[in-house]
Design a protein around this motif. Sequence first.
Motif, PDB file in Angstrom:
ATOM      1  N   PHE A 189       0.761  -0.986  -0.062  1.00  0.00           N
ATOM      2  CA  PHE A 189      -0.070   0.169  -0.029  1.00  0.00           C
ATOM      3  C   PHE A 189       0.888   1.300   0.099  1.00  0.00           C
ATOM      4  O   PHE A 189       0.446   2.164  -0.731  1.00  0.00           O
ATOM      5  CB  PHE A 189      -0.878  -0.144   1.266  1.00  0.00           C
ATOM      6  N   TYR A 190       2.018   1.232   0.753  1.00  0.00           N
ATOM      7  CA  TYR A 190       2.795   2.492   0.825  1.00  0.00           C
ATOM      8  C   TYR A 190       3.286   2.519  -0.488  1.00  0.00           C
ATOM      9  O   TYR A 190       3.344   3.834  -1.061  1.00  0.00           O
ATOM     10  CB  TYR A 190       3.849   2.412   1.762  1.00  0.00           C
ATOM     11  N   VAL A 194       1.024   5.635  -1.301  1.00  0.00           N
ATOM     12  CA  VAL A 194       1.592   6.783  -0.510  1.00  0.00           C
ATOM     13  C   VAL A 194       2.662   7.353  -1.205  1.00  0.00           C
ATOM     14  O   VAL A 194       2.783   8.783  -1.374  1.00  0.00           O
ATOM     15  CB  VAL A 194       1.784   6.443   1.081  1.00  0.00           C
ATOM     16  N   TYR A 220      10.520   5.797   2.616  1.00  0.00           N
ATOM     17  CA  TYR A 220       9.592   5.565   3.878  1.00  0.00           C
ATOM     18  C   TYR A 220      10.622   5.762   5.105  1.00  0.00           C
ATOM     19  O   TYR A 220      10.017   6.054   6.045  1.00  0.00           O
ATOM     20  CB  TYR A 220       9.171   3.946   3.835  1.00  0.00           C
ATOM     21  N   TRP A 276      -3.752   5.808   5.777  1.00  0.00           N
ATOM     22  CA  TRP A 276      -2.479   5.106   6.059  1.00  0.00           C
ATOM     23  C   TRP A 276      -2.012   5.511   7.338  1.00  0.00           C
ATOM     24  O   TRP A 276      -1.491   4.625   8.228  1.00  0.00           O
ATOM     25  CB  TRP A 276      -1.441   5.701   4.819  1.00  0.00           C
ATOM     26  N   ALA A 281       0.621   3.494   9.879  1.00  0.00           N
ATOM     27  CA  ALA A 281       1.574   4.151   8.953  1.00  0.00           C
ATOM     28  C   ALA A 281       2.881   2.844   8.594  1.00  0.00           C
ATOM     29  O   ALA A 281       3.980   3.501   8.618  1.00  0.00           O
ATOM     30  CB  ALA A 281       2.334   5.388   9.555  1.00  0.00           C
ATOM     31  N   ILE A 285      -0.793  -2.209   5.214  1.00  0.00           N
ATOM     32  CA  ILE A 285      -1.745  -1.872   6.218  1.00  0.00           C
ATOM     33  C   ILE A 285      -2.934  -2.859   5.920  1.00  0.00           C
ATOM     34  O   ILE A 285      -3.172  -3.731   4.745  1.00  0.00           O
ATOM     35  CB  ILE A 285      -2.195  -0.506   6.166  1.00  0.00           C
ATOM     36  N   THR A 290      -8.701  -0.132   3.785  1.00  0.00           N
ATOM     37  CA  THR A 290      -8.485   0.497   2.493  1.00  0.00           C
ATOM     38  C   THR A 290      -9.776   0.325   1.985  1.00  0.00           C
ATOM     39  O   THR A 290      -9.963   0.832   0.772  1.00  0.00           O
ATOM     40  CB  THR A 290      -7.577  -0.230   1.654  1.00  0.00           C
TER      41      THR A 290
END
Length: 371
Positions: A189-190, A194, A220, A276, A281, A285, A290
């Motif tokens: 997901f990150y 993100v 990150y 997120w 974070a 996740i 989501t």
Amino acid sequence: MPLRVRAWTLVAGLISIFLLVMLLLYAPPDGQERAEFAQFLGRFHPLIVHIPIALLLLVPILECAGIIRGHLRQAAGFVLALAATAAITAALFGWLLAWSGGFEGSLVIRHMWGGVSLAAACVACWGLYGWNRRAYAAALVMTIGLLIWTSDQGGKLTHGRTFLTERMPQPLRRWFGVERKVTIDPTSFYAVRVQPIFDQKCVLCHNDEKFKGKLRLDSYEHVMLGGKDGRVVSPGELGKSEMYRRITLPPDSKDFMPAEGKPSLSPEETKIIEVWITAGATIRIPEEATRGLPQSTEEKRVALPLTADYRPQWKTITALEASTGIRIVPRSQNPTDGLILRTVTAPERCTDATLAQLAPVGNLIVDAELA
């Protein structure tokens, strides 16, 4: 010590340093392994190298103790001479280990030059001892600093570059600006949702060359490290996350980000950051967090697995190979990419009856290399 003996000892030390420098310049480690006896001797380096470290650290202790008991200060000169001798020996054995053991690389070279420089500094300190106290004290302090740096280079060679910092508490990481190396799954997901937002809207002012507020958002590790005022993301605590506060301020606020008239985050992008942070974070996740977010283009492109995971069937696969004489190999390192049937090495064994025996794993075979 008689002046003549002291002079000859100093000359011997300088000649030794000169020879070590010549070895590093004209016979540096090049990744080639050489005579086993040379490797055998070189492997004493990790043992010998601790001797000058201990002796050199003892010198300032004796000097300080000598303020009260003068005879201890006299002992410092003898210990310093031993430290210089041990440092020269350790540097020689270190060169022998690197030159004969197949070592190469910038870290090896830095450590070797550090060792030779440390040996030279020890000789210089011994030369200044009893002659010029101020110069000797300054040289000793610099030598201890060089010892720490050289030891750090050696530690990185032995244990890896992050050995000292990988377990460092987060407050110390922020203080020293040390990032935690994290492997990012490109399908997480990150990585998918993100980081692209940071890349498009934030990295222009928060990168490795230009980092306003000592904040970098190009990875990150740096996002979680924070900036000069501490963390900008508090996992699971949206109200304490400075990043979220700033991207949701009115655009005319002086603290609003992105600043300087740059494009602001869209409502969807802001929602992604909110989800997120609220979910912890982390790189990945929970899927339920989501729900309600539209799929990204990258997520739509993620390929479905070709087969089930073959690993639970590996004993069956091995047994079938042994009984049929046919090779069944993974298509790739991904266990859901399936298996390849290879009959090239034994085409006469690939009969209908043999293929029928493969039925238990037939749903895992996606390709065949036939004779």
